[in-house]
Design an enzyme around this catalytic site. Sequence first.
Site, PDB file in Angstrom:
ATOM      1  N   ALA A 246     -25.448  23.872  27.303  1.00 19.76           N
ATOM      2  CA  ALA A 246     -26.117  25.169  27.336  1.00 19.76           C
ATOM      3  C   ALA A 246     -25.202  26.374  27.501  1.00 19.76           C
ATOM      4  CB  ALA A 246     -27.144  25.167  28.457  1.00 19.76           C
ATOM      5  N   PRO A 248     -22.249  29.165  27.191  1.00 21.90           N
ATOM      6  CA  PRO A 248     -22.558  30.208  28.161  1.00 21.90           C
ATOM      7  C   PRO A 248     -24.008  30.675  28.171  1.00 21.90           C
ATOM      8  CG  PRO A 248     -21.420  31.157  26.290  1.00 21.90           C
ATOM      9  CD  PRO A 248     -21.472  29.683  26.051  1.00 21.90           C
ATOM     10  N   GLY A 249     -24.852  30.204  27.267  1.00 23.64           N
ATOM     11  CA  GLY A 249     -26.272  30.408  27.498  1.00 23.64           C
ATOM     12  C   GLY A 249     -27.020  31.325  26.563  1.00 23.64           C
ATOM     13  N   ASN A 250     -26.397  31.721  25.479  1.00 24.00           N
ATOM     14  CA  ASN A 250     -27.136  32.598  24.565  1.00 24.00           C
ATOM     15  C   ASN A 250     -28.388  31.926  24.026  1.00 24.00           C
ATOM     16  OD1 ASN A 250     -25.469  35.020  24.385  1.00 24.00           O
ATOM     17  ND2 ASN A 250     -23.919  33.597  23.658  1.00 24.00           N
ATOM     18  N   ASP A 269     -24.716  21.556  31.386  1.00 30.78           N
ATOM     19  CA  ASP A 269     -23.383  21.771  30.837  1.00 30.78           C
ATOM     20  C   ASP A 269     -22.359  21.162  31.780  1.00 30.78           C
ATOM     21  OD1 ASP A 269     -22.335  23.817  28.453  1.00 30.78           O
ATOM     22  OD2 ASP A 269     -20.803  23.255  29.907  1.00 30.78           O
ATOM     23  N   ASP A 316     -26.271  21.417  20.977  1.00 27.01           N
ATOM     24  CA  ASP A 316     -25.310  22.382  20.419  1.00 27.01           C
ATOM     25  C   ASP A 316     -23.945  22.082  21.063  1.00 27.01           C
ATOM     26  OD1 ASP A 316     -24.504  24.732  18.999  1.00 27.01           O
ATOM     27  OD2 ASP A 316     -24.636  25.881  20.847  1.00 27.01           O
ATOM     28  N   CYS A 371     -20.859  25.234  15.235  1.00 23.97           N
ATOM     29  CA  CYS A 371     -20.249  26.370  14.543  1.00 23.97           C
ATOM     30  C   CYS A 371     -18.979  25.874  13.863  1.00 23.97           C
ATOM     31  CB  CYS A 371     -19.984  27.530  15.495  1.00 23.97           C
ATOM     32  SG  CYS A 371     -19.014  27.085  16.940  1.00 23.97           S
TER      33      CYS A 371
HETATM   34  C1  LIG Z   1     -20.755  25.240  21.670  1.00 22.53           C
HETATM   35  S1  LIG Z   1     -20.822  25.330  23.379  1.00 22.53           S
HETATM   36  C2  LIG Z   1     -22.496  25.612  23.692  1.00 22.53           C
HETATM   37  C3  LIG Z   1     -22.932  27.019  23.436  1.00 22.53           C
HETATM   38  C4  LIG Z   1     -24.286  27.282  23.997  1.00 22.53           C
HETATM   39  N1  LIG Z   1     -25.286  26.406  23.438  1.00 22.53           N
HETATM   40  C5  LIG Z   1     -24.719  28.713  23.781  1.00 22.53           C
HETATM   41  O1  LIG Z   1     -25.534  28.978  22.916  1.00 22.53           O
HETATM   42  O2  LIG Z   1     -24.250  29.587  24.499  1.00 22.53           O
HETATM   43  C6  LIG Z   1     -20.644  23.683  23.889  1.00 22.53           C
HETATM   44  C7  LIG Z   1     -20.813  23.465  25.383  1.00 22.53           C
HETATM   45  O3  LIG Z   1     -20.927  22.072  25.577  1.00 22.53           O
HETATM   46  C8  LIG Z   1     -20.451  21.767  26.869  1.00 22.53           C
HETATM   47  N2  LIG Z   1     -20.271  20.308  26.910  1.00 22.53           N
HETATM   48  C9  LIG Z   1     -19.337  19.553  26.309  1.00 22.53           C
HETATM   49  N3  LIG Z   1     -19.570  18.259  26.543  1.00 22.53           N
HETATM   50  C10 LIG Z   1     -20.682  18.178  27.295  1.00 22.53           C
HETATM   51  C11 LIG Z   1     -21.427  17.114  27.866  1.00 22.53           C
HETATM   52  N4  LIG Z   1     -21.063  15.856  27.687  1.00 22.53           N
HETATM   53  N5  LIG Z   1     -22.514  17.393  28.593  1.00 22.53           N
HETATM   54  C12 LIG Z   1     -22.894  18.678  28.778  1.00 22.53           C
HETATM   55  N6  LIG Z   1     -22.219  19.726  28.268  1.00 22.53           N
HETATM   56  C13 LIG Z   1     -21.137  19.485  27.535  1.00 22.53           C
HETATM   57  C14 LIG Z   1     -19.206  22.598  26.964  1.00 22.53           C
HETATM   58  O4  LIG Z   1     -18.839  22.802  28.301  1.00 22.53           O
HETATM   59  C15 LIG Z   1     -19.655  23.886  26.268  1.00 22.53           C
HETATM   60  O5  LIG Z   1     -20.085  24.812  27.197  1.00 22.53           O
END
Ligand SMILES: C[S@@+](CC[C@H](N)C(=O)[O-])C[C@H]1O[C@@H](n2cnc3c(N)ncnc32)[C@H](O)[C@@H]1O
Length: 590
Positions: A246, A248-250, A269, A316, A371
């Site tokens: 989730a 940074p949460g957008n 996260d 995501d 992305c």
């Molecule tokens: C692409 S970013 C997510 C962006 C977010 N959905 C948004 O819209 O702001 C991917 C995120 O996945 C988290 N992450 C990676 N592996 C993970 C896991 N096994 N469980 C939970 N979070 C995870 C990372 O810390 C990162 O913050």
Amino acid sequence: MSVYQSAARILKDALEKKGAVKTLVYSSDEKDKRKLFALVCETLKYKTSLFKILKETNLLNTYGWNEETCKEVFTVSDDIDYKYLALPLLYDYLYGKGLGKAGRIRSLITKHKGLVLKTFSKLKTEKEISDVIDHKVNKSSLPRYVRVNTLKATQDDIINRFQQEGWFLKTDYEPSLYCKVLKSLTESEFLVDPVIPGLLAFPPGTDFHSHYLNDSGAVILQDRASCFPAFILNPPPGSHVVDCCAAPGNKTTQLAAIMNNEGKILAFDLSKERLVTLQEFINKGEVTNTTVRCADFMTIDPTIKGCESVEYILVDPSCSGSGIAERRNELTDDVRSTAKKRLRKLSRFQSLLLQHALSFPSAKKVVYSTCSVHEEENEQVVEEVSQKFQDKFQLEYILPEWTMRGKDGYNCSKFCLRLDTNQHFTNGFFVACFVLKSENCNSQLVNDINSEQLDEDMPTNNNHKKKRKLSPSPSPSRKDNGISDECEVKKEKKSKKKSKKKKHLSDDEESIENNQTHVEIKKHTKKKHKKKHLSDDEEIKEHSKKKKKKNKHSSKNLEVSENEDDNVEIDSSIPKNKKKKKKKSHLIYE
Ligand SMILES: C[S@@+](CC[C@H](N)C(=O)[O-])C[C@H]1O[C@@H](n2cnc3c(N)ncnc32)[C@H](O)[C@@H]1O
């Protein structure tokens, strides 16, 4: 230690290819990671010119730059390489915000400002540093997208506010020509997105970071592409949602807006640091239906209480970030992001995460997005997982009018959706949507597609639920939502206490506590509650702890990092009425 010293360390490691910028920033001790990340990225973009200036001025050999005199003026850590310390200072002095907030360290540059400025203008005249200017143009070539936070304001309110500031809303164009119009926006014009409700587009280079509407959480600066996953998931108000990755949460805040804060979102996260930002977003955006949990999503047991009822899931995950336009330049991890070995690792991790989401017993709609532009992270993941889950799930034919589908050569291609920087003026993005076979989820399924229907499911941007008006003056954000939520919860607990003979604590009793990391869910204080009396969240937490130890598929074991930074995001489709269907239209909007 100043942000410049942290930047110096990261610049050195990044340029020596010891790690990706993002990872280095997030593992640093610097408090303001966003600021540090921006400083490092900007400095890297100008690095060729900065190195030239450094060489031409011979700055490091001038008075003040040796270890002893430096330490007289300020504390510099022993491991800082002065060459790299000079770069961010020079960047801010010549291209950035200036050194007004740099403290005493600024004297390293300002003492020699005559020399620095003279060299800078000489190199510019000789076109030695013309690359700098080119870079700036590239950097800001995408429109500035602004999502209206419909939990705090209506689209009309926000449009009015911008109009009062002198912005002109352009409406006199054929919707099918949206992208062309977008490309040719003049300095004072803005547009309403034809696909994503509540999304506005302003000319490239528009800076709203310190705008009061952004400060108050009434708008969120979110790239167009990143609005698609939550818009496609479209969980109805009252539903139960999981956002697996989730921070940074957008997208979490966008989901909450779509749900009108009704129902429940569980936001997971791995990264505590990034969850701090998520919590800030939640507070600022007045999101009240989200529980934040710092955990590896792979360790969450889908069958335990709190998870067993989850119907809508957003996946995501971390990805290579190869679609992010700003990153596509020499300084970021392009080489790294395309390394086959790394892509394989990411792909495996993404596939496991998606499979885990699909194993939630009540899941009926699961959206997968990245992305990234790489097939390994996109079509290949969806192809593999859709085959494995074909008995239970099928791919939904999302946004039929969207012409850019998945890459050819896969069974799943036409059900997937891609966004492309050159064509759609947004980051490169990929989205696919799984739906339970028995569910219709308000839209066409793979098997139902026929050409006559294609025109009918087009959502419009008219389907906003009217929200409360903005106050006449810029509304301050609720300062510490975590704390006030906690108070509310406490009050509620008190009144419940009298009559409560329940075995389990209810979901309402959960709260997000602003503890040290601001992310851990509040532990209930009654020690006498045994495991079977735990609330949903505690149960999840307990389970996650245990499973972490033994789960061989834990994503940590996969050692995946990056791109966690699809962090330009936004809000979207508020259903006009829970019971009413979405409005349809026949537009082609690409
Ligand atoms: C692409 S970013 C997510 C962006 C977010 N959905 C948004 O819209 O702001 C991917 C995120 O996945 C988290 N992450 C990676 N592996 C993970 C896991 N096994 N469980 C939970 N979070 C995870 C990372 O810390 C990162 O913050």
